[in-house]
Design a protein around this motif. Structure first.
Motif, PDB file in Angstrom:
ATOM      1  N   PHE A  21       0.828  -1.217   0.000  1.00 34.30           N
ATOM      2  CA  PHE A  21       0.000   0.000   0.000  1.00 34.30           C
ATOM      3  C   PHE A  21       0.858   1.262   0.000  1.00 34.30           C
ATOM      4  O   PHE A  21       0.475   2.281  -0.588  1.00 34.30           O
ATOM      5  N   ASP A  22       2.022   1.211   0.633  1.00 38.78           N
ATOM      6  CA  ASP A  22       2.933   2.350   0.550  1.00 38.78           C
ATOM      7  C   ASP A  22       3.429   2.544  -0.879  1.00 38.78           C
ATOM      8  O   ASP A  22       3.618   3.676  -1.340  1.00 38.78           O
ATOM      9  N   LEU A  23       3.645   1.441  -1.583  1.00 44.23           N
ATOM     10  CA  LEU A  23       4.081   1.510  -2.976  1.00 44.23           C
ATOM     11  C   LEU A  23       2.983   2.051  -3.877  1.00 44.23           C
ATOM     12  O   LEU A  23       3.196   3.009  -4.631  1.00 44.23           O
ATOM     13  N   THR A  24       1.814   1.460  -3.801  1.00 50.38           N
ATOM     14  CA  THR A  24       0.745   1.854  -4.728  1.00 50.38           C
ATOM     15  C   THR A  24       0.206   3.244  -4.432  1.00 50.38           C
ATOM     16  O   THR A  24      -0.360   3.880  -5.324  1.00 50.38           O
ATOM     17  N   ALA A  25       0.396   3.728  -3.201  1.00 52.86           N
ATOM     18  CA  ALA A  25      -0.050   5.092  -2.886  1.00 52.86           C
ATOM     19  C   ALA A  25       0.702   6.138  -3.690  1.00 52.86           C
ATOM     20  O   ALA A  25       0.201   7.256  -3.875  1.00 52.86           O
ATOM     21  N   ARG A  26       1.902   5.802  -4.178  1.00 61.02           N
ATOM     22  CA  ARG A  26       2.709   6.761  -4.933  1.00 61.02           C
ATOM     23  C   ARG A  26       2.454   6.698  -6.429  1.00 61.02           C
ATOM     24  O   ARG A  26       3.102   7.408  -7.201  1.00 61.02           O
ATOM     25  N   ILE A  27       1.548   5.830  -6.846  1.00 61.61           N
ATOM     26  CA  ILE A  27       1.196   5.742  -8.277  1.00 61.61           C
ATOM     27  C   ILE A  27       0.123   6.782  -8.569  1.00 61.61           C
ATOM     28  O   ILE A  27      -0.948   6.761  -7.968  1.00 61.61           O
ATOM     29  N   GLY A  28       0.407   7.667  -9.512  1.00 65.05           N
ATOM     30  CA  GLY A  28      -0.512   8.775  -9.788  1.00 65.05           C
ATOM     31  C   GLY A  28      -1.524   8.519 -10.883  1.00 65.05           C
ATOM     32  O   GLY A  28      -2.236   9.443 -11.284  1.00 65.05           O
ATOM     33  N   ALA A  29      -1.629   7.293 -11.368  1.00 62.49           N
ATOM     34  CA  ALA A  29      -2.597   6.989 -12.425  1.00 62.49           C
ATOM     35  C   ALA A  29      -4.015   7.203 -11.909  1.00 62.49           C
ATOM     36  O   ALA A  29      -4.364   6.738 -10.826  1.00 62.49           O
ATOM     37  N   GLU A  30      -4.820   7.916 -12.699  1.00 61.26           N
ATOM     38  CA  GLU A  30      -6.185   8.227 -12.253  1.00 61.26           C
ATOM     39  C   GLU A  30      -7.219   7.267 -12.817  1.00 61.26           C
ATOM     40  O   GLU A  30      -8.069   6.767 -12.084  1.00 61.26           O
ATOM     41  N   GLN A  31      -7.195   7.014 -14.109  1.00 59.93           N
ATOM     42  CA  GLN A  31      -8.187   6.129 -14.723  1.00 59.93           C
ATOM     43  C   GLN A  31      -7.514   5.166 -15.700  1.00 59.93           C
ATOM     44  O   GLN A  31      -7.786   5.191 -16.903  1.00 59.93           O
ATOM     45  N   PRO A  32      -6.627   4.319 -15.206  1.00 57.94           N
ATOM     46  CA  PRO A  32      -5.975   3.360 -16.110  1.00 57.94           C
ATOM     47  C   PRO A  32      -6.973   2.341 -16.646  1.00 57.94           C
ATOM     48  O   PRO A  32      -7.923   1.962 -15.971  1.00 57.94           O
ATOM     49  N   ARG A  33      -6.719   1.892 -17.877  1.00 56.82           N
ATOM     50  CA  ARG A  33      -7.559   0.846 -18.465  1.00 56.82           C
ATOM     51  C   ARG A  33      -7.034  -0.542 -18.116  1.00 56.82           C
ATOM     52  O   ARG A  33      -7.813  -1.475 -17.940  1.00 56.82           O
ATOM     53  N   THR A  34      -5.699  -0.681 -18.046  1.00 56.00           N
ATOM     54  CA  THR A  34      -5.097  -1.981 -17.791  1.00 56.00           C
ATOM     55  C   THR A  34      -4.092  -1.868 -16.651  1.00 56.00           C
ATOM     56  O   THR A  34      -3.241  -0.979 -16.638  1.00 56.00           O
ATOM     57  N   VAL A  35      -4.203  -2.783 -15.693  1.00 54.51           N
ATOM     58  CA  VAL A  35      -3.308  -2.831 -14.540  1.00 54.51           C
ATOM     59  C   VAL A  35      -2.806  -4.260 -14.400  1.00 54.51           C
ATOM     60  O   VAL A  35      -3.597  -5.212 -14.451  1.00 54.51           O
ATOM     61  N   VAL A  36      -1.499  -4.412 -14.226  1.00 48.56           N
ATOM     62  CA  VAL A  36      -0.875  -5.721 -14.108  1.00 48.56           C
ATOM     63  C   VAL A  36      -0.134  -5.807 -12.776  1.00 48.56           C
ATOM     64  O   VAL A  36       0.565  -4.866 -12.390  1.00 48.56           O
ATOM     65  N   ASP A  37      -0.290  -6.927 -12.078  1.00 49.48           N
ATOM     66  CA  ASP A  37       0.441  -7.198 -10.838  1.00 49.48           C
ATOM     67  C   ASP A  37       1.321  -8.417 -11.077  1.00 49.48           C
ATOM     68  O   ASP A  37       0.829  -9.542 -11.174  1.00 49.48           O
ATOM     69  N   LEU A  38       2.634  -8.178 -11.202  1.00 50.64           N
ATOM     70  CA  LEU A  38       3.583  -9.250 -11.468  1.00 50.64           C
ATOM     71  C   LEU A  38       4.085  -9.828 -10.146  1.00 50.64           C
ATOM     72  O   LEU A  38       4.651  -9.118  -9.332  1.00 50.64           O
ATOM     73  N   GLY A  39       3.875 -11.128  -9.960  1.00 53.31           N
ATOM     74  CA  GLY A  39       4.192 -11.750  -8.683  1.00 53.31           C
ATOM     75  C   GLY A  39       3.078 -11.502  -7.694  1.00 53.31           C
ATOM     76  O   GLY A  39       3.312 -11.071  -6.565  1.00 53.31           O
ATOM     77  N   CYS A  40       1.858 -11.803  -8.114  1.00 51.47           N
ATOM     78  CA  CYS A  40       0.659 -11.438  -7.337  1.00 51.47           C
ATOM     79  C   CYS A  40       0.478 -12.276  -6.086  1.00 51.47           C
ATOM     80  O   CYS A  40      -0.328 -11.923  -5.217  1.00 51.47           O
ATOM     81  N   GLY A  41       1.193 -13.425  -5.981  1.00 45.70           N
ATOM     82  CA  GLY A  41       1.028 -14.253  -4.795  1.00 45.70           C
ATOM     83  C   GLY A  41      -0.388 -14.764  -4.646  1.00 45.70           C
ATOM     84  O   GLY A  41      -1.063 -15.072  -5.634  1.00 45.70           O
ATOM     85  N   PRO A  42      -0.913 -14.838  -3.420  1.00 44.36           N
ATOM     86  CA  PRO A  42      -2.243 -15.397  -3.198  1.00 44.36           C
ATOM     87  C   PRO A  42      -3.389 -14.465  -3.560  1.00 44.36           C
ATOM     88  O   PRO A  42      -4.547 -14.814  -3.354  1.00 44.36           O
ATOM     89  N   GLY A  43      -3.094 -13.273  -4.100  1.00 45.96           N
ATOM     90  CA  GLY A  43      -4.111 -12.464  -4.755  1.00 45.96           C
ATOM     91  C   GLY A  43      -4.897 -11.480  -3.927  1.00 45.96           C
ATOM     92  O   GLY A  43      -5.627 -10.651  -4.476  1.00 45.96           O
ATOM     93  N   GLN A  44      -4.774 -11.529  -2.591  1.00 41.02           N
ATOM     94  CA  GLN A  44      -5.622 -10.667  -1.782  1.00 41.02           C
ATOM     95  C   GLN A  44      -5.280  -9.189  -1.974  1.00 41.02           C
ATOM     96  O   GLN A  44      -6.168  -8.321  -1.883  1.00 41.02           O
ATOM     97  N   LEU A  45      -4.018  -8.875  -2.252  1.00 37.39           N
ATOM     98  CA  LEU A  45      -3.637  -7.481  -2.482  1.00 37.39           C
ATOM     99  C   LEU A  45      -3.988  -7.050  -3.898  1.00 37.39           C
ATOM    100  O   LEU A  45      -4.423  -5.909  -4.119  1.00 37.39           O
ATOM    101  N   THR A  46      -3.828  -7.941  -4.849  1.00 33.50           N
ATOM    102  CA  THR A  46      -4.217  -7.633  -6.229  1.00 33.50           C
ATOM    103  C   THR A  46      -5.697  -7.262  -6.295  1.00 33.50           C
ATOM    104  O   THR A  46      -6.088  -6.354  -7.048  1.00 33.50           O
ATOM    105  N   ALA A  47      -6.507  -7.943  -5.506  1.00 30.45           N
ATOM    106  CA  ALA A  47      -7.952  -7.676  -5.521  1.00 30.45           C
ATOM    107  C   ALA A  47      -8.276  -6.248  -5.109  1.00 30.45           C
ATOM    108  O   ALA A  47      -9.289  -5.683  -5.547  1.00 30.45           O
ATOM    109  N   THR A  48      -7.428  -5.627  -4.290  1.00 32.02           N
ATOM    110  CA  THR A  48      -7.701  -4.248  -3.874  1.00 32.02           C
ATOM    111  C   THR A  48      -7.518  -3.260  -5.018  1.00 32.02           C
ATOM    112  O   THR A  48      -8.040  -2.138  -4.959  1.00 32.02           O
TER     113      THR A  48
END
Length: 255
Positions: A21-48
């Motif tokens: 969450f500290d990492l993604t808080a610094r991403i300034g994208a407002e309305q992206p169409r495509t988002v990729v999570d590389l190394g998503c693990g068990p997925g609970q964070l990707t779902a957010t």
């Protein structure tokens, strides 16, 4: 790559999620169409990320089948998970946001992967990643030293310590690749409960290559001695055991 255990990994899910969450808080994208999570693990964070960007199609990738199997419970109309190694990541069209949380340290040539990730970004796209920087902390130094012991070295002596470069080197590399880059380091002080919490933490991540390499009898001895050393390095206090965990962050935007 280690064989991952989603259940063990999630024992400290709250503490492990803070850097995400500290990492993604610094991403300034407002309305992206495509988002990729590389190394998503068990997925609970990707779902957010589906909640963070309500108009985005989110895809999580991981090279571990058990992790992907665990993640698929979160799948929905805008969220899917794919079993794939980062070396095989080749999107059909440019991506607006690429995130990698605590995955790149498992890739031997991860600095060589970064140019391909930058090339995969759409104009105005964002690349954000975080890697652990605790390979020189007592938890990992003791692990490496024990792995070099003659009793275990035939199985564990050649394991890569995977020491990550400082944030300044990522800042330079991403800037040279054309990204407007922010990079920083943070040391978290996790207060962990239980009798052997630092061992339990490391056994879910950094120690897995060692534990998987050892035969059963040697593994039992290795674990017993590693626990003893870790207890001495991280003494339990009245309020818990403090694990200092340094992490390295980089976020870049393609103009």
């Amino acid at each position: 790559m280690p064989q991952w255990d989603p259940g063990h990994y999630l024992r400290y899910s709250d503490e492990r999620s803070r850097p995400f969450f500290d990492l993604t808080a610094r991403i300034g994208a407002e309305q992206p169409r495509t988002v990729v999570d590389l190394g998503c693990g068990p997925g609970q964070l990707t779902a957010t990320l589906v909640e963070r960007w309500p108009s985005a199609q989110v895809t999580g990738f991981d090279s571990s089948e058990p992790m992907i199997d665990a993640a698929r419970r979160y799948e929905g109309p805008r969220l899917r998970f794919v079993h794939q190694d980062v070396h095989d990541f080749a999107p059909d069209e440019p991506v607006d946001v690429i995130i990698s949380n605590a995955m790149l340290q498992w890739v031997d040539d991860h600095r060589e992967v970064l140019p391909r990730l930058v090339e995969a970004l759409a104009p105005g796209g964002w690349l954000a990643f975080q890697v652990p920087g605790n390979q020189t902390s007592p938890s990992h130094v003791l692990l490496h030293e024990l792995g070099q012991d003659p009793r275990f070295a035939q199985w564990t002596g050649a394991i890569n310590r995977r020491i990550m470069p400082p944030a300044a080197e990522y800042l330079t590399q991403l800037s040279q690749l054309g990204l407007e880059t922010d990079a920083w380091e943070t040391t978290y002080l996790h207060v962990l409960p239980g009798d052997d919490p630092v061992y339990d933490w490391v056994a879910g991540t950094g120690a897995r290559p060692y534990l998987q390499a050892l035969p059963d009898a040697e593994r039992e001895i290795f674990v017993r001695e590693y626990k003893e050393r870790v207890r001495a390095a991280y003494p339990r206090q009245d309020f818990g055991t403090v694990l200092g965990f340094r992490r390295i962050f980089a976020v870049g935007r393609r103009p």
